[in-house]
Design a protein around this motif. Structure first.
Motif, mmCIF file in Angstrom:
data_model
loop_
_atom_site.group_PDB
_atom_site.id
_atom_site.type_symbol
_atom_site.label_atom_id
_atom_site.label_comp_id
_atom_site.label_asym_id
_atom_site.label_seq_id
_atom_site.Cartn_x
_atom_site.Cartn_y
_atom_site.Cartn_z
ATOM 1 N N ASN A 1 -13.887 6.580 -5.611
ATOM 2 C CA ASN A 1 -13.093 7.149 -4.265
ATOM 3 C C ASN A 1 -12.901 6.259 -3.006
ATOM 4 O O ASN A 1 -13.711 5.194 -3.046
ATOM 5 C CB ASN A 1 -13.273 8.697 -4.071
ATOM 6 N N TYR A 2 -12.530 6.512 -1.969
ATOM 7 C CA TYR A 2 -12.457 5.848 -1.007
ATOM 8 C C TYR A 2 -13.819 5.555 -0.223
ATOM 9 O O TYR A 2 -14.252 4.673 0.312
ATOM 10 C CB TYR A 2 -11.472 6.684 0.260
ATOM 11 N N HIS B 1 -8.766 12.069 -0.649
ATOM 12 C CA HIS B 1 -7.254 11.576 -0.097
ATOM 13 C C HIS B 1 -7.527 11.886 1.422
ATOM 14 O O HIS B 1 -7.152 12.909 2.116
ATOM 15 C CB HIS B 1 -6.208 12.523 -0.432
ATOM 16 N N ASP C 1 3.939 7.117 -10.847
ATOM 17 C CA ASP C 1 3.505 6.247 -11.887
ATOM 18 C C ASP C 1 4.557 6.551 -12.963
ATOM 19 O O ASP C 1 4.792 7.974 -13.383
ATOM 20 C CB ASP C 1 1.919 6.600 -12.166
ATOM 21 N N LYS D 1 2.550 11.245 -7.936
ATOM 22 C CA LYS D 1 2.259 10.379 -6.771
ATOM 23 C C LYS D 1 0.675 10.419 -6.727
ATOM 24 O O LYS D 1 0.093 11.535 -7.160
ATOM 25 C CB LYS D 1 2.846 10.724 -5.622
ATOM 26 N N PRO D 2 -0.124 9.356 -5.858
ATOM 27 C CA PRO D 2 -1.548 9.889 -5.934
ATOM 28 C C PRO D 2 -2.048 11.033 -5.301
ATOM 29 O O PRO D 2 -3.073 11.564 -5.691
ATOM 30 C CB PRO D 2 -1.868 8.502 -4.812
ATOM 31 N N ARG E 1 -4.390 13.805 -6.915
ATOM 32 C CA ARG E 1 -5.903 14.192 -6.559
ATOM 33 C C ARG E 1 -5.783 15.727 -6.177
ATOM 34 O O ARG E 1 -6.816 16.503 -6.418
ATOM 35 C CB ARG E 1 -5.775 13.373 -5.191
ATOM 36 N N SER F 1 0.967 -1.102 0.016
ATOM 37 C CA SER F 1 0.147 0.018 -0.005
ATOM 38 C C SER F 1 0.871 1.331 0.045
ATOM 39 O O SER F 1 0.451 2.097 -0.658
ATOM 40 C CB SER F 1 -0.749 -0.126 1.225
ATOM 41 N N THR G 1 2.642 1.403 -3.764
ATOM 42 C CA THR G 1 1.617 1.996 -4.682
ATOM 43 C C THR G 1 0.737 3.109 -4.389
ATOM 44 O O THR G 1 0.441 3.676 -5.661
ATOM 45 C CB THR G 1 0.908 0.747 -5.008
ATOM 46 N N SER G 2 0.494 3.397 -3.294
ATOM 47 C CA SER G 2 -0.414 4.631 -2.832
ATOM 48 C C SER G 2 0.067 5.658 -2.292
ATOM 49 O O SER G 2 -0.478 6.611 -2.033
ATOM 50 C CB SER G 2 -1.687 4.104 -2.207
ATOM 51 N N ARG G 3 1.363 5.773 -2.124
ATOM 52 C CA ARG G 3 2.040 7.038 -1.460
ATOM 53 C C ARG G 3 3.532 7.279 -2.052
ATOM 54 O O ARG G 3 3.528 8.573 -2.254
ATOM 55 C CB ARG G 3 2.061 6.537 0.054
#
Length: 745
Positions: A154-155, A84, A42, A48-49, A53, A33, A36-38
């Motif tokens: 989204n979340y 986020h 890419d 970065k995410p 966002r 996590s 890939t998410s912080r």
């Protein structure tokens, strides 16, 4: 009855799992996590995410370059509330960095207010600052509504957010990235956008272009703070080949003439990520500690532009030598690391080389072009279908009006009578009366003709791989035209240069010459104390450690260290930690692994010759001058293959070599049989069935073989003719009285 009986009613979904397995499974999920998410960008859009966002939320707030600014607190609130769900400070820090022109080569946010400065001052609170997007961000976000990328919930599932941006420019390399994940990190310097465009155009034409050819276009990093890149071309190519390396980045300076023959040095550009205020403090510390004897004072006269003034001691000082000394001791020269570790396709981390990073961007743009073209094709086909219905309506207007007036449900009747589709029938029923004029019919026919032509072009584009790559090349050429090398944003800021070659003798004036005693422990803790002090056994060491090397030297001398890895290292005596403490580990000064040890440590003289040997009984003679190393990585002298390691380095004196093995067999052979080399594995000195080489030395045969016993007394054996032989023989059991540890000292 047992006190530890399990409960009677155990839920079926509870499993007994060993604690190590549960911990490893959960920690792996956490690590993935974070990766890939912080932390990792890419490869496709270089974001970065949290950065993605922020830009997406600003786009929804309509903060384009032509609009006004909005409070950063509003942007941060939207990002946290919709996409986020983390701390507001981390989101604001990401937004601030995107707006800092000294941190981003091509800023993605246009900030208004205090967004920090190169001195390291923080930005003002988010309630005081305002922001909007830049033209570069517009290019990144272009065509986002044309189904060019995937969206995901989204979340909380209430909104959608893009998985990746269309990215109309190669942002990964243009702006670079840094980040630390769990077990891995990334460090990508920024590059010049026009140079990247040239490399991309070349790669489109030559899919297998070499790194050497691409480096002709992408010469090296282009830092927003300017400076000079002094990394050799060969090192740059090697770094881009492997995706790992570093780049030497220097400040820009010039000499300003003053009245009466005096002069001063003015620094106008500092290296990337160097805080100017901390740099000034460091130079001031050197002056105070008398470690910069050529420098008298430093002043910060910066306004919007950097201006550091360095005052020399006198006008006879060589400016180049002064600056080289500061480059060595301060952050006026830094090394920016390259670790091109990115998410390939947004999924798996991978260290890419330059060609792979450029190709990943091109593949993404190819996918974006295909999806955009298919989306446009669908829109045109839908519009043409509607236009065909409109034209049928114009040709049969009276009958259509009659059907609409007569029928309760005119839509099915229209479809049956004129063979219309549901879409066409619905569009005709929704027509306004003003659309029935003759001029409108002519406009519709013109639109139908234009759209038909565009549709044919799209079908041709989607059917031809070559045409698609031509279209991508056209987009890149337009990008280069928009942000070309002549524009303020596209002009290269970091110059490519070479570090001047200055002899080491020129730096001797920078070190005050004084006697010191070098002390190194068995575990490699080294220090220097003032004066030439005898080893009286009173020196203190860490618990479990003891003394090993005790040398008399001067601060202008160099130390020569030979490791069990077969590498020779050079340490300047003036760099040794001073005082009567325990010192510092020598491994902090040189790249000597924790699994490697010191074979010998001595003062470098430059005119001697040494015999080096490994534990498998191989060795040769090497001149001392060839052992001098310029970097902390040392110089490979003796090539060793595990489990063998270097174990002997002794000065060559005399005419005979004495070798003794772990099996206590001694062999003497002429020194002339041992070759002189600068590097290699060496030749066989002695053969063994079991064990290996214990020790070796050279001596004069007529004077006999001497050794030092356990009491520190020197003993000599002259009856040694039976031990003489040829190199690579096994030898004979050593005479009585020789050291039980099989060593000559």
């Amino acid at each position: 009855m047992s006190k530890h009986l399990p409960p009677k009613d155990v839920p079926e979904d509870i499993r007994n799992v060993p604690l190590p397995d549960a911990l490893s499974e959960r920690y792996l999920a956490y690590a993935l996590s974070t990766i890939t998410s912080r932390s990792l960008p890419d490869a496709r859009d270089g974001l970065k995410p949290v950065q993605r966002r922020v830009l997406f939320a600003m786009r929804l707030l309509k903060l384009d370059p032509a609009s006004g600014y909005k409070k950063c607190a509003r942007v941060v609130g939207d990002v946290i509330g919709k996409y986020h769900p983390h701390g507001d400070q981390s989101v604001y820090d990401a937004l601030v960095r995107l707006a800092q022109d000294f941190a981003q080569r091509y800023p993605l946010v246009d900030g208004q207010g205090n967004f920090g400065n190169i001195d390291g001052d923080n930005a003002a609170a988010m309630r005081y600052t305002e922001a909007r997007l830049t033209e570069i961000s517009n290019v990144l976000l272009a065509n986002l509504d044309d189904d060019t990328v995937d969206f995901r919930p989204n979340y909380d599932g209430e909104n959608d957010e893009p998985v990746v941006l269309p990215s109309g420019l190669p942002n990964l390399l243009a702006n670079g990235a840094t980040g630390i994940a769990v077990g891995m990190a990334t460090s990508i310097p920024p590059h010049n956008l026009p140079e990247l465009c040239d490399a991309l155009l070349h790669l489109i034409k030559h899919k297998n272009a070499s790194i050497e050819k691409l480096v002709e276009y992408v010469q090296g990093p282009d830092f927003p703070t300017g400076g000079i890149l002094v990394e050799p071309l060969s090192a740059r190519i090697e770094a881009y080949k492997t995706g790992r390396g570093s780049f030497r980045h220097r400040a820009v300076w010039q000499q300003e003439e003053l009245p009466r023959g005096m002069w001063q040095i003015v620094v106008t550009e500092v290296p990337y990520h160097v805080q100017k205020s901390r740099l000034v403090e460091r130079i001031a510390e050197l002056i105070t500690d008398r470690k910069a004897p050529l420098l008298d004072d430093v002043r910060d006269e910066s306004t919007e532009d950097v201006r550091l003034v360095l005052i020399p001691k006198n006008k006879t000082v060589d400016p180049a030598v002064l600056m080289e000394s500061l480059f060595r001791t301060t952050d006026l020269e830094t090394r920016f690391p390259l670790n091109l570790n990115v998410l390939d396709g947004g999924k798996l981390p991978k260290v890419m080389n330059l060609r792979e990073a450029l190709q990943a961007y091109l593949d993404h743009r190819h996918d974006v072009l295909e999806r955009k073209s298919r989306y446009r094709q669908g829109k045109i086909e839908h519009r043409l279908e509607v236009l065909d219905g409109y034209l049928i309506a114009y040709l049969n207007l009276d009958e259509l009006i009659e059907i609409i007036r007569r029928e309760d449900e005119p839509k099915p009747a229209m479809i049956k009578r004129f063979k219309l589709s549901d879409v066409q029938a619905e569009a005709i029923l929704n027509m306004r009366l003003r659309s029935l004029r003759k001029l409108e019919e002519m406009e519709l026919r013109g639109e139908h003709k234009e759209l038909s032509k565009e549709l044919a072009g799209l079908k041709q584009l989607l059917a031809s791989d070559e045409l698609r790559w031509q279209a991508i090349a056209g987009e890149i050429q337009e990008l280069k035209k928009q942000f070309g090398p002549k524009s303020a944003l596209g002009k290269r800021r970091t110059r490519i240069g070479d570090a001047p070659v200055i002899s080491e003798e020129a730096f001797e004036v920078l070190v005050e010459r004084e006697p010191i005693t070098v002390i190194c422990s068995a575990k490699g803790w080294i220090r220097a104390i003032k004066g030439h002090v005898a080893d009286d056994g009173t020196a203190s060491f860490k618990e479990g450690d003891k003394g090993r090397f005790w040398l008399h030297a001067e601060t202008t001398d160099k130390l020569l260290l030979f490791g069990t890895n077969g590498r020779a290292y050079t340490i300047n005596c003036d760099k040794l930690p001073r005082g009567r403490g325990h010192g510092e580990p020598v491994r902090l000064m040189i790249d000597l692994g924790n699994d490697q040890d010191i074979v010998t440590l001595m003062k470098y003289q430059g005119e001697r010759k040494f015999m080096v040997a490994s534990s498998d009984g191989r060795g040769f003679v090497c001149p001392e001058i060839e052992m001098l190393a310029a970097t902390r990585t040392g110089k490979q002298i003796l090539n060793v293959q595990a489990p063998a390691e270097a174990c002997v380095m002794t000065q060559v004196e005399g005419d005979t070599v004495a070798v003794i093995g772990d099996n206590r067999k001694l062999l003497l052979f002429p020194l002339s049989e041992l070759p002189e080399m600068t590097k290699g594995r060496g030749i066989t000195l002695q053969k063994y069935k079991d064990g290996g080489l214990a020790d070796a030395r050279t001596f004069t045969l007529k004077q006999g073989l001497s050794w030092i016993d356990s009491s520190g007394r020197t003993k000599t054996e002259t009856d040694i003719k039976d031990y003489r032989g040829e190199r690579a023989q096994a030898g004979r059991i050593v005479f009585r009285g020789f050291n039980k540890n099989n060593r000559f000292s």
